[in-house]
Design a protein around this motif. Structure first.
Motif, PDB file in Angstrom:
ATOM      1  N   TYR A 292       0.870  -1.176   0.000  1.00  0.00           N
ATOM      2  CA  TYR A 292       0.000   0.000   0.000  1.00  0.00           C
ATOM      3  C   TYR A 292       0.905   1.223   0.000  1.00  0.00           C
ATOM      4  N   LEU A 293       1.055   1.846  -1.162  1.00  0.00           N
ATOM      5  CA  LEU A 293       1.933   3.005  -1.292  1.00  0.00           C
ATOM      6  C   LEU A 293       1.081   4.267  -1.384  1.00  0.00           C
ATOM      7  N   GLY A 321      -3.572  -2.686   1.065  1.00  0.00           N
ATOM      8  CA  GLY A 321      -4.815  -2.009   0.723  1.00  0.00           C
ATOM      9  C   GLY A 321      -6.057  -2.847   0.895  1.00  0.00           C
ATOM     10  N   GLY A 322      -5.920  -4.038   1.511  1.00  0.00           N
ATOM     11  CA  GLY A 322      -7.085  -4.808   1.893  1.00  0.00           C
ATOM     12  C   GLY A 322      -7.556  -5.848   0.903  1.00  0.00           C
ATOM     13  N   LEU A 323      -8.781  -6.287   1.136  1.00  0.00           N
ATOM     14  CA  LEU A 323      -9.402  -7.333   0.329  1.00  0.00           C
ATOM     15  C   LEU A 323      -9.863  -6.810  -1.020  1.00  0.00           C
ATOM     16  N   ASP A 352      -5.349  -7.836   6.897  1.00  0.00           N
ATOM     17  CA  ASP A 352      -5.072  -6.792   5.913  1.00  0.00           C
ATOM     18  C   ASP A 352      -4.815  -5.494   6.660  1.00  0.00           C
ATOM     19  N   ILE A 353      -3.975  -4.630   6.117  1.00  0.00           N
ATOM     20  CA  ILE A 353      -3.257  -3.683   6.963  1.00  0.00           C
ATOM     21  C   ILE A 353      -3.882  -2.294   7.065  1.00  0.00           C
ATOM     22  N   VAL A 373     -13.969 -11.231   8.073  1.00  0.00           N
ATOM     23  CA  VAL A 373     -12.870 -10.267   8.175  1.00  0.00           C
ATOM     24  C   VAL A 373     -12.257 -10.392   9.563  1.00  0.00           C
ATOM     25  N   TYR A 374     -10.969 -10.680   9.597  1.00  0.00           N
ATOM     26  CA  TYR A 374     -10.259 -10.798  10.874  1.00  0.00           C
ATOM     27  C   TYR A 374      -9.164  -9.743  10.934  1.00  0.00           C
ATOM     28  N   VAL A 375      -9.241  -8.877  11.929  1.00  0.00           N
ATOM     29  CA  VAL A 375      -8.234  -7.845  12.172  1.00  0.00           C
ATOM     30  C   VAL A 375      -7.455  -8.240  13.416  1.00  0.00           C
TER      31      VAL A 375
END
Length: 506
Positions: A292-293, A321-323, A352-353, A373-375
């Motif tokens: 993710y830039l 940048g995720g899913l 995902d970050i 979704v797991y954070v």
């Protein structure tokens, strides 16, 4: 029994003659000789240029000896036929035959040719400086209206020094490219496949399609210019400069069972995306480590000028940048941008970050249901992030989220205030509950009770621990969703009346 008659006998004879006349050409860089006839292993040719001087006929085969290598370009000539494609492959024992383009525009290329099947080769195209180059280039330019049946299978494409950037030229460099160039005549691809390939360390794209016509479903020229029967499946892509897989301007494209590691390694981009497509499917892909830039960086992207995209059964983990990234540029050239009717279902996102579901621009009528979704601890992503595209203050509308599990062990947040008609219904929220957690009239605040504690993933493994245990409060507690695809993430049949919450039916 009726006899075949003179005409029937003649047709059979023609087929037999054409079948018998098909030949195999052999290349051996060590023991071959261009003065030979090339028709047997013992009388093989030596150079790529000798082969490129031959006009291949339907049914012919080109065989390169394993363990051999060549520097230069392979540009085979000829057109196959539906029942007799021309094939390129290998013979003998040892490593795949190697073709090193040595900085040329391509290492292996076809132009205005159809009915070819190419497999079992090692392709590279290194250079000291970046430039307009590809490993394998399939080009159509002012040729037949439709180019049919190009299959690329079991290729190892690596070390291609293309160019990095955001313009159309740099987007058409990389590992494998299908391109339609020129505006004079209408042209399109029909029945193209990239399967079981290993693609590594290429810039900027791993696999891509391109057409200068840039057609899309609402373009009046769509029927004449769209690509069809496009399939990218069972490939492994690693260390890709920008995008790993990009399919443009296609009807019903299928991107499935691919494994992508470390896309956007050198410039921002989403790992896999569809642009200008109708009813495309991205399914059963595993994507990890996309950078993710400051923008993009998602595993999957439903991009603009597309309709009816389905994103299902994918596993996204550790992507910046995720899913999913949903995009629509309202100021797109050649008509207003649009991105309508995307469905995201039965996917798993783990750690995902920066984002999980990112909306950029006025995306419309999106359905997000039965995802898990797991954070993890220490992470602070925006689980939903509704933003604009560029400088135009237009935002997503019509987002319906149902039957999802949001296991927020970290400190994920939700940025949905800019969207309109954003509805959450029957989702499970567990762990950290931030102030901006969405309202949900049927919200379940409970531990979903997965079968096991989530672990750090090894590539190529399914996250079995996200299955629901027998004690889960999510079992058969979801809302009914019509046309839900019928299967969960693991392939279990979904109860059409009483589905479970999350990506696991049981």
């Amino acid at each position: 029994m009726f006899g075949m008659g003179a005409l029937g006998s003649a047709l059979v004879w023609m087929v037999l003659v054409q079948s018998v006349s098909a030949v195999s050409y052999h290349l051996d860089s060590t023991s071959g000789d261009d003065a030979n006839d090339g028709l047997t292993e013992q009388t093989s040719w030596k150079s790529l240029s000798r082969l490129s001087a031959v006009l291949c006929q339907p049914g012919d085969r080109i065989l390169l000896k394993k363990g051999c290598s060549w520097i230069g370009q392979l540009s085979p000539q000829g057109v196959g036929r539906d029942d007799a494609p021309i094939q390129i492959g290998s013979y003998g024992d040892g490593a795949l035959p190697k073709i090193n383009g040595n900085g040329s525009p391509y290492a292996l290329g076809l132009k205005n040719q159809e009915y070819w099947e190419i497999r079992d080769l090692d392709i590279s195209n290194p250079a000291s400086q970046e430039g307009d180059r590809v490993g394998v280039l399939i080009l159509g330019e002012n040729g037949p209206e439709t180019l049919h049946h190009i299959y690329l299978q079991n290729l190892h494409v690596h070390d291609v020094r293309g160019a990095l950037g955001t313009d159309s030229q740099t987007r058409t460099t990389g590992g494998i490219g299908f391109e339609i160039r020129g505006y004079k005549d209408k042209m399109r691809f029909e029945d193209i496949r990239v399967e079981n390939c290993e693609i590594a360390t290429v810039d900027s794209c791993g696999v891509y399609t391109w057409t200068d016509f840039r057609t899309h479903p609402r373009d009046p020229r769509w029927e004449k210019l769209k690509f069809s029967n496009v399939k990218v499946a069972n490939n492994h892509l690693t260390n890709i400069g920008k995008n790993a897989i990009v399919v443009r301007s296609s009807l019903y494209p299928l991107i499935e069972n691919n494994r992508v590691e470390k896309a956007a390694a050198r410039i921002h981009g989403n790992a896999i995306y569809l642009y200008g497509c109708k009813d495309g499917v991205m399914q059963k892909n595993e994507v990890s480590g996309t950078q993710y830039l400051k923008l993009e960086g998602a595993a999957l992207d439903s991009d603009y000028k597309s309709e009816g995209t389905i994103i299902q059964y994918n596993f996204s983990h550790e992507n910046g940048g995720g899913l999913v990234n949903f995009c629509n540029n309202p100021n797109a050239k050649d008509g207003n941008g649009y991105n309508d009717g995307t469905i995201v279902r039965y996917n798993v996102s783990q750690n995902d970050i920066h984002r999980v579901f990112g909306f950029d621009g006025p995306v419309t009528r999106t359905k997000i249901y039965n995802n898990t979704v797991y954070v993890g601890k220490g992470l602070t992503p925006k689980i939903y992030d509704i933003d604009r595209f560029g400088k135009t203050a237009e935002y997503a509308s019509g987002i319906l989220s149902q039957n999802n599990i949001f296991f927020n062990e970290g400190k994920g947040t939700y940025s949905t205030e800019q969207g309109t008609d954003v509805v959450f219904m029957g989702n499970c929220f567990y762990g950290h509950h931030p102030k901006d957690e969405p309202e949900d009239k049927l919200k379940l605040k409970a531990d979903p009770k997965f079968k096991d504690i989530p672990k750090k993933m090894k590539e190529g493994q399914l996250p079995e621990y996200f299955r629901l245990s027998f004690a889960s409060p999510c079992l058969q507690k979801g809302q009914k969703v019509s046309y839900n695809g019928g299967l969960d993430f693991w392939g279990n049949v979904v109860d059409s009346e009483h589905p479970s919450i999350g990506a696991s039916e049981k």
